[in-house]
Design an enzyme around this catalytic site. Structure first.
Site, short mmCIF file in Angstrom:
data_model
loop_
_atom_site.label_atom_id
_atom_site.label_comp_id
_atom_site.label_asym_id
_atom_site.label_seq_id
_atom_site.Cartn_x
_atom_site.Cartn_y
_atom_site.Cartn_z
N HIS A 8 14.08 -59.30 34.55
CA HIS A 8 13.97 -58.64 35.86
C HIS A 8 12.61 -57.98 36.06
O HIS A 8 12.09 -57.96 37.18
CB HIS A 8 15.11 -57.62 36.03
CG HIS A 8 15.20 -56.65 34.89
ND1 HIS A 8 15.64 -57.04 33.64
CD2 HIS A 8 14.90 -55.33 34.77
CE1 HIS A 8 15.62 -56.00 32.82
NE2 HIS A 8 15.17 -54.96 33.48
N THR A 66 6.18 -55.43 30.49
CA THR A 66 4.89 -55.22 29.81
C THR A 66 4.33 -56.48 29.18
O THR A 66 3.16 -56.51 28.81
CB THR A 66 5.06 -54.20 28.67
OG1 THR A 66 6.04 -54.74 27.75
CG2 THR A 66 5.51 -52.85 29.20
N GLY A 67 5.17 -57.47 28.95
CA GLY A 67 4.79 -58.65 28.18
C GLY A 67 5.03 -58.49 26.69
O GLY A 67 4.97 -59.46 25.93
N ILE A 68 5.31 -57.27 26.26
CA ILE A 68 5.43 -57.00 24.82
C ILE A 68 6.74 -57.55 24.25
O ILE A 68 6.75 -58.24 23.23
CB ILE A 68 5.29 -55.49 24.55
CG1 ILE A 68 3.89 -55.02 24.94
CG2 ILE A 68 5.56 -55.18 23.07
CD1 ILE A 68 3.72 -53.50 24.94
N GLY A 69 7.84 -57.26 24.90
CA GLY A 69 9.13 -57.74 24.39
C GLY A 69 9.19 -59.25 24.33
O GLY A 69 9.64 -59.84 23.33
N MET A 70 8.71 -59.91 25.38
CA MET A 70 8.70 -61.38 25.40
C MET A 70 7.82 -61.93 24.28
O MET A 70 8.17 -62.95 23.65
CB MET A 70 8.19 -61.91 26.74
CG MET A 70 9.21 -61.83 27.86
SD MET A 70 10.62 -62.93 27.65
CE MET A 70 11.24 -62.95 29.35
N HIS A 97 -8.91 -70.84 20.50
CA HIS A 97 -8.80 -70.56 19.07
C HIS A 97 -7.37 -70.61 18.54
O HIS A 97 -7.17 -70.89 17.36
CB HIS A 97 -9.39 -69.18 18.76
CG HIS A 97 -10.88 -69.14 18.81
ND1 HIS A 97 -11.63 -68.10 18.31
CD2 HIS A 97 -11.79 -70.03 19.31
CE1 HIS A 97 -12.93 -68.34 18.49
NE2 HIS A 97 -13.04 -69.50 19.11
#
Ligand code: RB5
Length: 144
Positions: A8, A66-70, A97
C-alpha cells in the site's frame, strides 16, 4: 517483460511506474497490490521473486513506503539481486556493476521527477560483465 509489485505504501508510485513503462514501450506484468488497503510487503516480494525465477518476467520493480522492507525481503530469494535506488547514479551502478534484476523504490521517499529518471536509467543500462561477473558468482555460491 518488466514485473511491478508494491504494498500500500508504494501503490501510487506503482501506478505511475506502469504509465512510464508504457511510455518507454516496455511490456508490464502487474503483480499487485490492487489498491491502498494495508497488505504485507513480503508477500509481494515473494510474488516478484517467483515471476523472475519462473521466467514470466526478465526484471522487476518493487515499491514499498521506504523501499527498505522490499529490499530485505526480495534479497532472501535465490537469483534475486534487488537494489534500492534513491537517485539515477545508484540506479545506473546497480545495473553496470551488480546486474540488479529488481529495482526497489520508496514510494514515500521519491518525488515523481527523480523516480522517473531512476526507472528510465535503470531500464536502459546494461550489465558491464567482466570482473563484476566473478563477484556475482561469489554471491550466488554463498546464497545457494
Ligand atoms: C508500510 O507502512 C511500510 O512499513 C512499508 O511500506 C515499507 O516502508 C517497509 O519497509
Amino acid at each position: 517483460m518488466i514485473a511491478v509489485a508494491s504494498d500500500h505504501g508504494g501503490f501510487a508510485l506503482k501506478e505511475q511506474v506502469k504509465r512510464w513503462l508504457a511510455d518507454f514501450k516496455r511490456e508490464c506484468l502487474d503483480l499487485g497490490c490492487k489498491d491502498e488497503s494495508s497488505v504485507d510487503y513480503p508477500d509481494y516480494a515473494a510474488e516478484m521473486a517467483r515471476a523472475i525465477q519462473d521466467g514470466r518476467a526478465e526484471r522487476g520493480i518493487l515499491i514499498c513506503g521506504t523501499g527498505i522492507g522490499m529490499s530485505i525481503a526480495a534479497n532472501k530469494f535465490d537469483g534475486i539481486r534487488a537494489a534500492l535506488a534513491h537517485d539515477a547514479y545508484t540506479a545506473k551502478m546497480s545495473r553496470l556493476h551488480n546486474d540488479a534484476n529488481v529495482l526497489v523504490l520508496g514510494g514515500r521517499v521519491l518525488g515523481p521527477g527523480v523516480a522517473e529518471e531512476i526507472v528510465r536509467v535503470w531500464l536502459e543500462t546494461p550489465f558491464e560483465g567482466g570482473r563484476h561477473q566473478k563477484r556475482l558468482d561469489k554471491i550466488g555460491r554463498c546464497c545457494g
